[in-house]
Design a protein around this motif. Structure first.
Motif, short mmCIF file in Angstrom:
data_model
loop_
_atom_site.label_atom_id
_atom_site.label_comp_id
_atom_site.label_asym_id
_atom_site.label_seq_id
_atom_site.Cartn_x
_atom_site.Cartn_y
_atom_site.Cartn_z
N LYS A 1 40.00 -33.01 22.33
CA LYS A 1 39.65 -32.27 21.11
C LYS A 1 40.16 -30.83 21.17
N LEU A 2 39.98 -30.19 22.31
CA LEU A 2 40.41 -28.80 22.43
C LEU A 2 41.92 -28.68 22.33
N LEU A 3 42.65 -29.54 23.02
CA LEU A 3 44.11 -29.47 22.99
C LEU A 3 44.66 -29.77 21.60
N VAL A 4 44.09 -30.76 20.93
CA VAL A 4 44.55 -31.09 19.57
C VAL A 4 44.33 -29.91 18.63
N LYS A 5 43.17 -29.29 18.73
CA LYS A 5 42.88 -28.11 17.90
C LYS A 5 43.85 -26.97 18.20
N LEU A 6 44.10 -26.71 19.49
CA LEU A 6 44.96 -25.59 19.87
C LEU A 6 46.40 -25.82 19.42
N ARG A 7 46.86 -27.04 19.47
CA ARG A 7 48.22 -27.32 18.98
C ARG A 7 48.28 -27.19 17.46
N ALA A 8 47.31 -27.78 16.76
CA ALA A 8 47.35 -27.80 15.30
C ALA A 8 47.18 -26.42 14.68
N THR A 9 46.41 -25.56 15.34
CA THR A 9 46.15 -24.23 14.78
C THR A 9 47.15 -23.19 15.25
N GLY A 10 48.13 -23.61 16.05
CA GLY A 10 49.20 -22.71 16.47
C GLY A 10 48.92 -21.90 17.71
N ALA A 11 47.76 -22.12 18.36
CA ALA A 11 47.46 -21.38 19.58
C ALA A 11 48.37 -21.81 20.72
N LEU A 12 48.62 -23.10 20.82
CA LEU A 12 49.53 -23.66 21.84
C LEU A 12 50.54 -24.55 21.12
N PRO A 13 51.47 -23.96 20.41
CA PRO A 13 52.34 -24.75 19.52
C PRO A 13 53.33 -25.65 20.23
N ARG A 14 53.60 -25.40 21.51
CA ARG A 14 54.62 -26.20 22.19
C ARG A 14 54.06 -27.46 22.86
N LEU A 15 52.76 -27.69 22.74
CA LEU A 15 52.24 -28.98 23.19
C LEU A 15 52.90 -30.09 22.40
N ASN A 16 53.21 -31.20 23.06
CA ASN A 16 53.96 -32.23 22.35
C ASN A 16 53.05 -33.16 21.54
N ASP A 17 53.68 -34.07 20.82
CA ASP A 17 52.95 -34.94 19.89
C ASP A 17 52.14 -36.01 20.60
N GLU A 18 52.29 -36.13 21.90
CA GLU A 18 51.48 -37.10 22.64
C GLU A 18 50.05 -36.62 22.84
N VAL A 19 49.81 -35.33 22.69
CA VAL A 19 48.45 -34.81 22.82
C VAL A 19 47.57 -35.42 21.74
N GLY A 20 46.45 -35.99 22.15
CA GLY A 20 45.54 -36.67 21.24
C GLY A 20 45.70 -38.17 21.19
N ARG A 21 46.79 -38.69 21.75
CA ARG A 21 47.06 -40.12 21.67
C ARG A 21 46.56 -40.86 22.91
N GLY A 22 46.52 -42.19 22.79
CA GLY A 22 46.24 -43.05 23.94
C GLY A 22 44.78 -43.09 24.36
N TRP A 23 43.85 -42.82 23.41
CA TRP A 23 42.42 -42.80 23.76
C TRP A 23 41.83 -44.21 23.65
N GLY A 24 41.03 -44.57 24.65
CA GLY A 24 40.36 -45.87 24.63
C GLY A 24 38.95 -45.79 25.17
N ASP A 25 38.20 -46.87 24.97
CA ASP A 25 36.77 -46.92 25.31
C ASP A 25 36.49 -47.70 26.58
N ASN A 26 37.53 -47.97 27.38
CA ASN A 26 37.42 -48.78 28.60
C ASN A 26 36.90 -50.18 28.29
N GLY A 27 37.02 -50.59 27.05
CA GLY A 27 36.60 -51.94 26.66
C GLY A 27 35.11 -52.18 26.73
N ASN A 28 34.29 -51.14 26.59
CA ASN A 28 32.83 -51.29 26.73
C ASN A 28 32.22 -52.10 25.60
N VAL A 29 31.36 -53.05 25.96
CA VAL A 29 30.53 -53.77 25.00
C VAL A 29 29.31 -54.29 25.76
N MET A 30 28.15 -54.32 25.09
CA MET A 30 26.90 -54.72 25.75
C MET A 30 26.33 -55.96 25.09
#
Length: 543
Positions: free
Chosen positions: A335-364
């Motif tokens: 969340k922090l990195l996505v915000k910093l890239r989008a708001t121009g604080a860290l503009p050189r972060l690449n487009d992979e920031v924010g991607r590839g998130w998963g839940d480890n397949g959790n289910v109960m």
């Protein structure tokens, strides 16, 4: 200076309803134990305008590893932690409230509990609490609730402590760019040793009434042809034996886990963070929430809000650091990195920031056993066993406790599955927040994989699924995860050792590096990967 914030209030009286509310505790694949006097992490407060060589954002597994190894290499480190220090007992003499009676210490800035298992016999069992910077955050996104630890020690405060090293044949699917020989020859053993991992005594397991539920789970698994396996943990098993003998205060055997464990659990405060503090080169500022990281010449300026225990901002500080490590957990870092890239604080972060998130397949899920398969009114809150059907069905299931204090004739499970879905964090400029595009429907593959175990067991045993634990006639707990992973994936958002692309001196060193699944409980892998990465960073970047 920071205010003292570790004090909790007296707990509510013990009630069956309150006890049931806490039964989801066993699913966190992990709680903070009572810090021993020599291992307490004293609160510190970084001063506005200060400069530090290294700033670490977060005190969970990755941040704790980085702090220890950098300090041992002679580098002063300051850690900023959004949660409390959790090192001061309340008026009831306990640091953490009891799982059976959650009070203001239980939840992060909520006025009502949101337990993972929050129904019983089809009725909600959540309760009102006072808003407070409590130990468990139930962060809600559009399609999922993500449970996270809040405090010095991060996720080690609120998981079940199941310290599982993935089977080596599965590792290529977890971190394909990482050398498996190094991980299994060096870094997994190092992580396990530093975390204090050990296994339950099988003879004691077979004799104690507190693991009757797990023995029933073993019998049912084996009669259906599944591999039952003991799982190591970071709990002090000798302490648990003394709990049963009545010579020490009960902790795991009193169902302490979801909202903190006051005695037997080896949290990061007793392991990595204690050793880091002992170097004399590590300081920690709790109740500091980082909001910005921007380049400042050859350094980085980091802005943090200081909070009180009601969540109010009492001060805003800006400090500078030569290097910054993001270790706020998969969600916090992403969340922090996505915000910093989008708001121009860290503009050189690449487009992979924010991607590839998963839940480890959790289910109960839960199963309703026959009356001759009682699971016991007395249950240890620390799970120590699982059912392995990963190769054939894509699922590994923890045999979990359901410590409600009465006989339920129920078996309860948290499954980790090979769910292929991955989500993305993105910045909603109009709302001024980061959002996650996970969809609840994406849990269906996890349900299907878990069913490869439990449909067969039900058929063999002549049993059915419980339908009263997650709502009104709802079989599957498909609304949550305990194991958030990804969002700043290794070798995509970063290089092969966690250096963020585009901004030298910025690093990711937590679960955000792992693309969505570890096949087992993830914290040993997070720790081992952090050990690998920080060793390389110290050798090449800090000479």
């Amino acid at each position: 200076m920071i205010k003292e914030t570790g004090r909790g209030g007296a707990s509510n009286g013990l009630t069956r309803r309150g006890f049931i509310t806490g039964t989801g505790s066993i699913l966190g694949a992990a709680t903070l134990g009572m810090p021993r006097a020599s291992a307490r992490t004293r609160a510190a407060s970084i001063a506005h305008g200060a400069h530090v060589p290294v700033l670490v954002i977060g005190t969970g597994y990755g941040g704790a590893v980085a702090a220890l190894r950098l300090a041992q290499a002679g580098v002063p480190v300051h850690l900023l932690e959004m949660g409390m220090a959790w090192d001061t007992p309340g008026p009831d003499g306990r640091i953490f409230c009891n799982t059976r009676s959650p009070d203001h210490r239980a939840y992060w800035l909520r006025t009502r509990t949101k337990a993972p298992l929050n129904y019983f016999l089809g009725s909600s069992i959540d309760r009102d609490v006072t808003r407070h910077t409590g130990v468990l955050d139930a962060e809600e996104f559009g399609g999922i609730i993500v449970y996270q630890g809040r405090g010095v020690g991060g996720g080690s405060l609120v998981n079940g402590g199941m310290a599982v090293t993935p089977r080596r044949e599965n590792f290529a699917g977890i971190l394909p760019s990482v050398n498996a020989d190094e991980m299994y020859g060096v870094y997994y053993p190092r992580a396990n040793a530093e975390l204090g991992v050990s296994a339950v005594d099988p003879a004691w397991f077979d004799a104690t009434p507190y693991y009757q539920y797990a023995r029933v789970g073993r019998k049912h698994a084996q009669r259906s042809g599944f591999r039952f396996t003991f799982v190591p943990d970071v709990y002090d098993w000798d302490y648990m034996k003394r709990e049963e003998a009545g010579t020490v205060p009960k902790s795991a055997l009193a169902a302490e886990i979801l909202y903190g464990n006051n005695h037997g659990k080896r949290s990061l405060q007793q392991t990595y963070l204690a050793r880091a503090r002992a170097t004399g080169r590590v300081a920690i500022s709790p109740l500091h929430r980082v909001t910005a990281v921007v380049p400042d010449g050859a350094r980085y300026a980091v802005t943090a809000e200081q909070l009180d225990t009601a969540g109010n901002v009492t001060a805003t500080k800006t400090v500078t650091a030569d290097r910054v490590f993001f270790a706020a957990g998969s969600v916090g870092t992403s969340k922090l990195l996505v915000k910093l890239r989008a708001t121009g604080a860290l503009p050189r972060l690449n487009d992979e920031v924010g991607r590839g998130w998963g839940d480890n397949g959790n289910v109960m899920c839960g199963r309703a056993n026959h009356m001759w398969d009682a699971t016991g009114a007395r249950q240890s809150a620390i799970p120590c066993a699982g059912i392995d059907n990963w190769a054939a069905g894509g699922a590994f299931a923890e045999v979990a406790p359901l410590p409600v204090g009465i006989e339920t004739y129920a078996s309860f499970y948290l499954s980790i599955t090979r769910n292929p879905h991955r989500a993305r964090f993105s910045w909603n400029a109009a709302a001024g927040r980061v959002e996650l595009d996970w969809q609840t429907a994406w849990k269906q593959p996890s349900i299907d994989m878990a069913k490869t175990i439990f449909d067969k067991i039900n058929a063999t045993e002549g049993t059915i699924y419980r339908t009263d634990l997650f709502g009104v006639y709802k079989i599957w707990g498909d609304h949550l995860t305990y194991h958030p992973l990804g969002g700043a994936v290794l070798n995509r958002a970063t290089d092969g050792h966690g250096r963020l692309h585009g901004h030298p001196g910025l690093y990711v060193i937590d679960g955000a590096l792992i693309p969505g699944n570890t096949t087992v409980n993830p914290f040993v892998t997070i720790t081992a990967l952090a050990e690998r990465n920080i060793e390389k960073i110290i050798a090449t970047d800090l000479r």
